[in-house]
Design an enzyme around this catalytic site. Structure first.
Site, short mmCIF file in Angstrom:
data_model
loop_
_atom_site.label_atom_id
_atom_site.label_comp_id
_atom_site.label_asym_id
_atom_site.label_seq_id
_atom_site.Cartn_x
_atom_site.Cartn_y
_atom_site.Cartn_z
N LYS A 163 0.86 -1.18 0.00
CA LYS A 163 0.00 0.00 0.00
C LYS A 163 0.90 1.24 0.00
O LYS A 163 1.90 1.30 0.74
CB LYS A 163 -0.91 0.01 1.23
CG LYS A 163 -1.89 -1.16 1.29
CD LYS A 163 -3.00 -1.02 0.28
CE LYS A 163 -4.07 -2.09 0.47
NZ LYS A 163 -5.20 -1.92 -0.47
N ASP A 188 -0.31 -0.42 -4.46
CA ASP A 188 -1.74 -0.09 -4.44
C ASP A 188 -1.92 1.27 -3.78
O ASP A 188 -1.63 1.44 -2.60
CB ASP A 188 -2.50 -1.16 -3.67
CG ASP A 188 -4.01 -0.94 -3.69
OD1 ASP A 188 -4.47 0.00 -4.36
OD2 ASP A 188 -4.74 -1.71 -3.04
N GLU A 213 -1.84 -0.09 -8.76
CA GLU A 213 -3.29 -0.27 -8.64
C GLU A 213 -3.98 1.02 -8.22
O GLU A 213 -3.58 1.67 -7.25
CB GLU A 213 -3.56 -1.37 -7.61
CG GLU A 213 -5.00 -1.79 -7.49
CD GLU A 213 -5.16 -2.93 -6.49
OE1 GLU A 213 -6.32 -3.23 -6.16
OE2 GLU A 213 -4.15 -3.52 -6.05
N ASP A 238 -9.25 -0.95 -9.84
CA ASP A 238 -9.95 -1.62 -8.74
C ASP A 238 -11.26 -0.89 -8.48
O ASP A 238 -12.30 -1.22 -9.04
CB ASP A 238 -9.05 -1.66 -7.51
CG ASP A 238 -9.71 -2.25 -6.27
OD1 ASP A 238 -10.88 -2.68 -6.34
OD2 ASP A 238 -9.07 -2.29 -5.20
N LYS A 262 -13.23 -8.08 -7.76
CA LYS A 262 -13.78 -8.38 -6.43
C LYS A 262 -15.27 -8.59 -6.63
O LYS A 262 -16.00 -7.63 -6.89
CB LYS A 262 -13.53 -7.22 -5.46
CG LYS A 262 -12.07 -6.98 -5.14
CD LYS A 262 -11.89 -5.74 -4.29
CE LYS A 262 -10.42 -5.51 -3.96
NZ LYS A 262 -10.21 -4.20 -3.29
#
EC number: 5.1.1.-
Length: 369
Positions: A163, A188, A213, A238, A262
């Site tokens: 992250k 991300d 991401e 995402d 997801k």
């Protein structure tokens, strides 16, 4: 398939570690758990929306209201022969894919059990184990990050995702790349940047990232397309992908070269299958994302990730990384970077009901009669 009854619960599970992203810190997870009953069978679904609208707009309270007052009353007692019939029943209601996904995924589990088949077969999967990596929150220091990365690589995970946010990006990624030159490394951003950060983001091209991401706004496609033209590193979308129509537009715009799937964000397995078909036809690789799911959501994700378009390691790592105790009986654990898909019909897991009772904050049982 007649849905005869439903049980809706809100659970709270403490995480084993502090999980920090660009938009906040989590130390516990609030989970919406749905049990559907029909023809002597039980289907399970798990909601991954949060208490506050930090990831997407939906919240636990909003999803509870929609399920309790709108969606479940609409389908209880109805004969729904397949998931497409359920989709049609919910079609008049706009948006709210995460709330719809709780019901739709529970129905997919119930339907697969009625067919006597594991869910991965019903969905069209081609494998019984899934390549997995880990998603690492923002650590206290670069040194802490290196230690955590080393441990997970030694455990066999096949991709490391860090992250990032402005001020915590290039230096930490550079340190990891130098320490582990052959590791598959990704970043991300969770929408932490804008096009004003172009120079910072272009520096990341030096680091041989597999992808970056969602660097830009959670609902954006156009600026991601502009950014992708400036970067050699692939952008992975995402938050921006909320369904097949957004995926189609992302492909047409060139907004990203990789998609994170997801099912809970997309509205369930049905919409995920439509995104899978679009991505395959466009040559866009997929991987299975994670939302700190407990055992029900993790099992659903594993079954979907067996489809052929999922060619990159996903975020569905071992449950024991997150929880001292999970809500399902089965141990969902990775070995050598592979997560086996639960065996048996449906999603292949069973609730650990005494533990579920202990972590329940609220519940309601609803019947068709």
């Amino acid at each position: 398939m007649r849905i005869e009854a439903a049980e809706l619960r809100i659970l709270e599970l403490p995480l084993k570690f502090r999980f920090e992203t660009s938009f906040g810190v989590q130390t516990k997870r609030t989970i919406l758990l749905l049990r559907l009953f029909g023809e002597g069978l039980e289907g399970l679904g798990e909601g991954v929306m949060e208490r506050l609208p930090l990831y997407r707009e939906e919240t636990v309270a909003g999803a509870r209201y929609l399920l309790e007052e709108v969606f479940l009353p609409r389908v209880l007692g109805r004969d729904l022969p397949n998931p497409e019939a359920l989709r049609e029943a919910l079609a008049p209601f706009r948006g709210n894919p995460m709330a719809k996904a709780v019901l739709e995924m529970a129905f997919f589990d119930l339907w697969a059990k009625a067919l006597g088949r594991p869910l991965w077969q019903v969905l069209g999967g081609v494998r019984q184990a899934v390549e997995v990596g880990v998603s690492l929150g923002i650590q206290p220091s670069v040194e802490d990050t290196l230690r955590v990365v080393e441990r997970h690589l030694e455990e066999g995970y096949r991709r490391i995702k860090l992250k990032i946010k402005p001020g915590w990006d290039y230096e930490v990624l550079k340190a990891v790349r130098e320490a582990f030159p052959e590791a598959t490394l990704t970043a991300d951003a969770n929408s932490a940047y804008s096009l004003a950060n172009l120079a910072q983001l272009k520096r990341l091209d030096e680091l041989r990232l597999d992808y970056i991401e969602q660097p830009l706004a959670y609902d954006d496609l156009l600026d991601h397309a502009k950014l992708q033209r400036e970067l050699s590193t692939p952008i992975c979308l995402d938050e921006s992908l909320t369904g097949a129509e957004k995926a189609r537009k992302a492909i047409e715009l060139g907004a990203g070269r990789v998609f994170n799937v997801k099912p809970a964000r997309l509205g369930g397995h049905g919409e995920s299958l439509r995104v899978h078909a679009l991505a395959e036809s466009a040559g866009i690789p997929l991987w299975m994302g994670g939302m700190l799911e407990a055992g029900v959501g993790r099992a659903h994700n594993l079954h979907l990730a067996t489809l052929p378009g999922f060619t990159k390691p996903g975020d569905v790592s071992s449950a024991s990384r997150y929880w001292e105790e999970d809500i399902v009986e089965e141990a969902l654990e990775a070995k050598d970077g592979l997560m086996p898909v639960p065996e048996g019909v449906g999603i292949g897991v069973h609730l650990k009901l005494p533990f579920v009772e202990r972590v329940t904050l609220w519940q309601r049982y609803m019947s068709a009669s």
